[in-house]
Design a protein around this motif. Structure first.
Motif, PDB file in Angstrom:
ATOM      1  N   ASN A  55       0.671  -1.244   0.157  1.00  0.00           N
ATOM      2  CA  ASN A  55       0.101  -0.044   0.040  1.00  0.00           C
ATOM      3  C   ASN A  55       0.926   1.265  -0.100  1.00  0.00           C
ATOM      4  O   ASN A  55       0.431   2.478  -0.614  1.00  0.00           O
ATOM      5  CB  ASN A  55      -0.945   0.011   1.211  1.00  0.00           C
ATOM      6  CG  ASN A  55      -1.821  -1.015   1.075  1.00  0.00           C
ATOM      7  OD1 ASN A  55      -2.480  -1.392   0.018  1.00  0.00           O
ATOM      8  ND2 ASN A  55      -2.166  -1.728   2.043  1.00  0.00           N
ATOM      9  N   ILE A  56       1.874   1.221   0.902  1.00  0.00           N
ATOM     10  CA  ILE A  56       2.852   2.260   0.637  1.00  0.00           C
ATOM     11  C   ILE A  56       3.645   2.382  -0.473  1.00  0.00           C
ATOM     12  O   ILE A  56       3.596   3.562  -1.292  1.00  0.00           O
ATOM     13  CB  ILE A  56       3.885   2.192   1.828  1.00  0.00           C
ATOM     14  CG1 ILE A  56       3.311   2.247   3.069  1.00  0.00           C
ATOM     15  CG2 ILE A  56       4.958   3.109   1.890  1.00  0.00           C
ATOM     16  CD1 ILE A  56       2.395   3.559   3.503  1.00  0.00           C
ATOM     17  N   LEU A  57       4.170   1.332  -1.136  1.00  0.00           N
ATOM     18  CA  LEU A  57       4.871   1.319  -2.404  1.00  0.00           C
ATOM     19  C   LEU A  57       3.824   2.001  -3.549  1.00  0.00           C
ATOM     20  O   LEU A  57       4.230   2.786  -4.282  1.00  0.00           O
ATOM     21  CB  LEU A  57       5.187  -0.160  -2.663  1.00  0.00           C
ATOM     22  CG  LEU A  57       6.331  -0.448  -2.025  1.00  0.00           C
ATOM     23  CD1 LEU A  57       6.470  -2.214  -2.369  1.00  0.00           C
ATOM     24  CD2 LEU A  57       7.359   0.019  -1.915  1.00  0.00           C
ATOM     25  N   ASP A  58       2.425   1.480  -3.459  1.00  0.00           N
ATOM     26  CA  ASP A  58       1.498   1.852  -4.578  1.00  0.00           C
ATOM     27  C   ASP A  58       1.225   3.355  -4.597  1.00  0.00           C
ATOM     28  O   ASP A  58       1.146   3.948  -5.280  1.00  0.00           O
ATOM     29  CB  ASP A  58       0.341   0.999  -4.307  1.00  0.00           C
ATOM     30  CG  ASP A  58       0.473  -0.350  -4.680  1.00  0.00           C
ATOM     31  OD1 ASP A  58       1.348  -0.842  -5.392  1.00  0.00           O
ATOM     32  OD2 ASP A  58      -0.485  -1.173  -4.447  1.00  0.00           O
ATOM     33  N   SER A  59       1.360   3.900  -3.424  1.00  0.00           N
ATOM     34  CA  SER A  59       0.890   5.372  -3.122  1.00  0.00           C
ATOM     35  C   SER A  59       2.042   6.309  -3.099  1.00  0.00           C
ATOM     36  O   SER A  59       1.808   7.445  -3.567  1.00  0.00           O
ATOM     37  CB  SER A  59       0.183   5.343  -1.857  1.00  0.00           C
ATOM     38  OG  SER A  59      -1.067   4.584  -1.648  1.00  0.00           O
ATOM     39  N   PHE A  60       3.175   5.776  -2.351  1.00  0.00           N
ATOM     40  CA  PHE A  60       4.450   6.894  -2.414  1.00  0.00           C
ATOM     41  C   PHE A  60       5.777   6.186  -2.970  1.00  0.00           C
ATOM     42  O   PHE A  60       6.626   7.209  -2.897  1.00  0.00           O
ATOM     43  CB  PHE A  60       4.594   7.131  -0.904  1.00  0.00           C
ATOM     44  CG  PHE A  60       3.080   7.555  -0.109  1.00  0.00           C
ATOM     45  CD1 PHE A  60       2.776   8.742  -0.323  1.00  0.00           C
ATOM     46  CD2 PHE A  60       2.535   6.782   0.714  1.00  0.00           C
ATOM     47  CE1 PHE A  60       1.761   9.175   0.370  1.00  0.00           C
ATOM     48  CE2 PHE A  60       1.609   7.135   1.359  1.00  0.00           C
ATOM     49  CZ  PHE A  60       0.990   8.363   1.327  1.00  0.00           C
ATOM     50  N   GLY A  61       5.752   4.834  -3.583  1.00  0.00           N
ATOM     51  CA  GLY A  61       6.815   4.720  -4.124  1.00  0.00           C
ATOM     52  C   GLY A  61       7.802   3.813  -3.217  1.00  0.00           C
ATOM     53  O   GLY A  61       7.446   3.757  -1.854  1.00  0.00           O
ATOM     54  N   TRP A  62       8.924   3.677  -3.479  1.00  0.00           N
ATOM     55  CA  TRP A  62       9.834   2.854  -2.759  1.00  0.00           C
ATOM     56  C   TRP A  62      10.534   3.863  -1.580  1.00  0.00           C
ATOM     57  O   TRP A  62      10.713   5.030  -1.835  1.00  0.00           O
ATOM     58  CB  TRP A  62      11.181   2.657  -3.636  1.00  0.00           C
ATOM     59  CG  TRP A  62      12.330   1.772  -2.996  1.00  0.00           C
ATOM     60  CD1 TRP A  62      13.380   2.401  -2.238  1.00  0.00           C
ATOM     61  CD2 TRP A  62      12.170   0.357  -2.653  1.00  0.00           C
ATOM     62  NE1 TRP A  62      14.035   1.151  -1.895  1.00  0.00           N
ATOM     63  CE2 TRP A  62      13.419  -0.125  -2.199  1.00  0.00           C
ATOM     64  CE3 TRP A  62      11.169  -0.596  -2.989  1.00  0.00           C
ATOM     65  CZ2 TRP A  62      13.583  -1.372  -1.718  1.00  0.00           C
ATOM     66  CZ3 TRP A  62      11.294  -1.739  -2.646  1.00  0.00           C
ATOM     67  CH2 TRP A  62      12.530  -2.239  -1.908  1.00  0.00           C
ATOM     68  N   GLN A  63      10.527   3.425  -0.315  1.00  0.00           N
ATOM     69  CA  GLN A  63      10.582   4.164   0.647  1.00  0.00           C
ATOM     70  C   GLN A  63      11.819   3.561   1.648  1.00  0.00           C
ATOM     71  O   GLN A  63      11.804   2.400   1.782  1.00  0.00           O
ATOM     72  CB  GLN A  63       9.466   4.352   1.724  1.00  0.00           C
ATOM     73  CG  GLN A  63       8.465   5.187   1.277  1.00  0.00           C
ATOM     74  CD  GLN A  63       8.775   6.473   0.616  1.00  0.00           C
ATOM     75  OE1 GLN A  63       9.351   7.566   1.380  1.00  0.00           O
ATOM     76  NE2 GLN A  63       8.214   6.976  -0.729  1.00  0.00           N
ATOM     77  N   ASN A  64      12.824   4.195   2.128  1.00  0.00           N
ATOM     78  CA  ASN A  64      13.647   3.485   2.965  1.00  0.00           C
ATOM     79  C   ASN A  64      13.142   3.443   4.389  1.00  0.00           C
ATOM     80  O   ASN A  64      12.469   4.347   4.740  1.00  0.00           O
ATOM     81  CB  ASN A  64      14.902   4.539   3.044  1.00  0.00           C
ATOM     82  CG  ASN A  64      15.776   4.362   1.840  1.00  0.00           C
ATOM     83  OD1 ASN A  64      15.790   3.516   1.298  1.00  0.00           O
ATOM     84  ND2 ASN A  64      16.373   5.675   1.705  1.00  0.00           N
ATOM     85  N   ILE A  65      13.095   2.382   4.948  1.00  0.00           N
ATOM     86  CA  ILE A  65      12.665   2.006   6.272  1.00  0.00           C
ATOM     87  C   ILE A  65      13.801   2.161   7.204  1.00  0.00           C
ATOM     88  O   ILE A  65      14.755   1.404   7.264  1.00  0.00           O
ATOM     89  CB  ILE A  65      12.086   0.377   6.403  1.00  0.00           C
ATOM     90  CG1 ILE A  65      10.735   0.504   5.154  1.00  0.00           C
ATOM     91  CG2 ILE A  65      11.325   0.212   7.723  1.00  0.00           C
ATOM     92  CD1 ILE A  65      10.257  -0.977   5.127  1.00  0.00           C
ATOM     93  N   LYS A  66      13.644   3.052   8.262  1.00  0.00           N
ATOM     94  CA  LYS A  66      14.565   3.073   9.314  1.00  0.00           C
ATOM     95  C   LYS A  66      14.205   2.001  10.445  1.00  0.00           C
ATOM     96  O   LYS A  66      13.189   2.209  10.899  1.00  0.00           O
ATOM     97  CB  LYS A  66      14.661   4.207  10.124  1.00  0.00           C
ATOM     98  CG  LYS A  66      15.625   4.429  11.000  1.00  0.00           C
ATOM     99  CD  LYS A  66      15.380   6.057  11.561  1.00  0.00           C
ATOM    100  CE  LYS A  66      14.513   6.077  12.915  1.00  0.00           C
ATOM    101  NZ  LYS A  66      14.530   7.528  13.487  1.00  0.00           N
ATOM    102  N   ILE A  67      15.188   1.017  10.615  1.00  0.00           N
ATOM    103  CA  ILE A  67      15.150   0.121  11.739  1.00  0.00           C
ATOM    104  C   ILE A  67      15.997   0.407  12.747  1.00  0.00           C
ATOM    105  O   ILE A  67      17.127   0.790  12.771  1.00  0.00           O
ATOM    106  CB  ILE A  67      15.531  -1.259  11.068  1.00  0.00           C
ATOM    107  CG1 ILE A  67      14.647  -1.741   9.871  1.00  0.00           C
ATOM    108  CG2 ILE A  67      15.597  -2.318  12.147  1.00  0.00           C
ATOM    109  CD1 ILE A  67      13.118  -1.831  10.095  1.00  0.00           C
TER     110      ILE A  67
END
Length: 175
Positions: free
Chosen positions: A80-92
């Motif tokens: 859902n994030i990829l579809d709406s906002f594209g590739w995002q870096n996830i801070k772990i």
């Protein structure tokens, strides 16, 4: 436990009601999600009175275990994030301290303070840098890969003065 956050910077003219509607429709889908201690749907807006504010959607997750986090990322939920906002870096990050009061679920605001962890010859444990008497929760996370830490302070009422960090509005809190 594992902390996870992606910060989606949105255009200055972005209608933040789009995010509000998105969370109103979909926020409850993470209520009771496997291994999720909480997910705070966080936003900032460039129309706020906070200095240096901008439009941003920045969900913060605290996972009890990696199984639920992996399910979220790889079994279609993160799509859902990829579809709406594209590739995002996830801070772990790794949670060091997590204190959630009984009224944590009623939290409406969060202050985030990001800091560098400075080189040292002897390690000593991190701690919160501020004391707020009206917090509903406090979370301290760190990332030894980047040598950074973040402090999160949760509130039911908007803090009166915030020149110390990022002030987020919580649109929904899943537990």
């Amino acid at each position: 436990m594992i902390a996870m956050q992606y910060k989606i910077l949105l255009p200055e003219d972005y209608d933040m009601n789009t995010i509000r509607k998105r969370v109103a429709v979909n926020g409850k889908k993470t209520d009771g999600f496997q291994d999720l201690l909480f997910k705070a749907y966080l936003i900032t807006e460039n129309k706020s009175e906070e200095k240096g504010s901008h439009n941003q959607y920045s969900p913060l997750y605290l996972w009890k275990d990696s199984i639920g986090m992996n399910k979220f990322i790889f079994d279609g939920f993160y799509n859902n994030i990829l579809d709406s906002f594209g590739w995002q870096n996830i801070k772990i990050s790794i949670p060091l301290i997590c204190i959630l009061e009984n009224d944590f679920i009623n939290s409406k605001y969060v202050i985030e303070i990001e800091k560098e962890i400075l080189p040292a010859t002897h390690m000593k444990s991190l701690d919160f840098s501020l004391i707020f008497h009206n917090c509903t929760g406090r979370v301290l996370i760190y990332n030894p890969d980047k040598w950074k830490c973040s402090e999160y302070y949760f509130f039911t009422n908007k803090p009166t003065s915030n020149n110390i960090g990022i002030l987020y509005n919580i649109l929904h809190l899943s537990m």
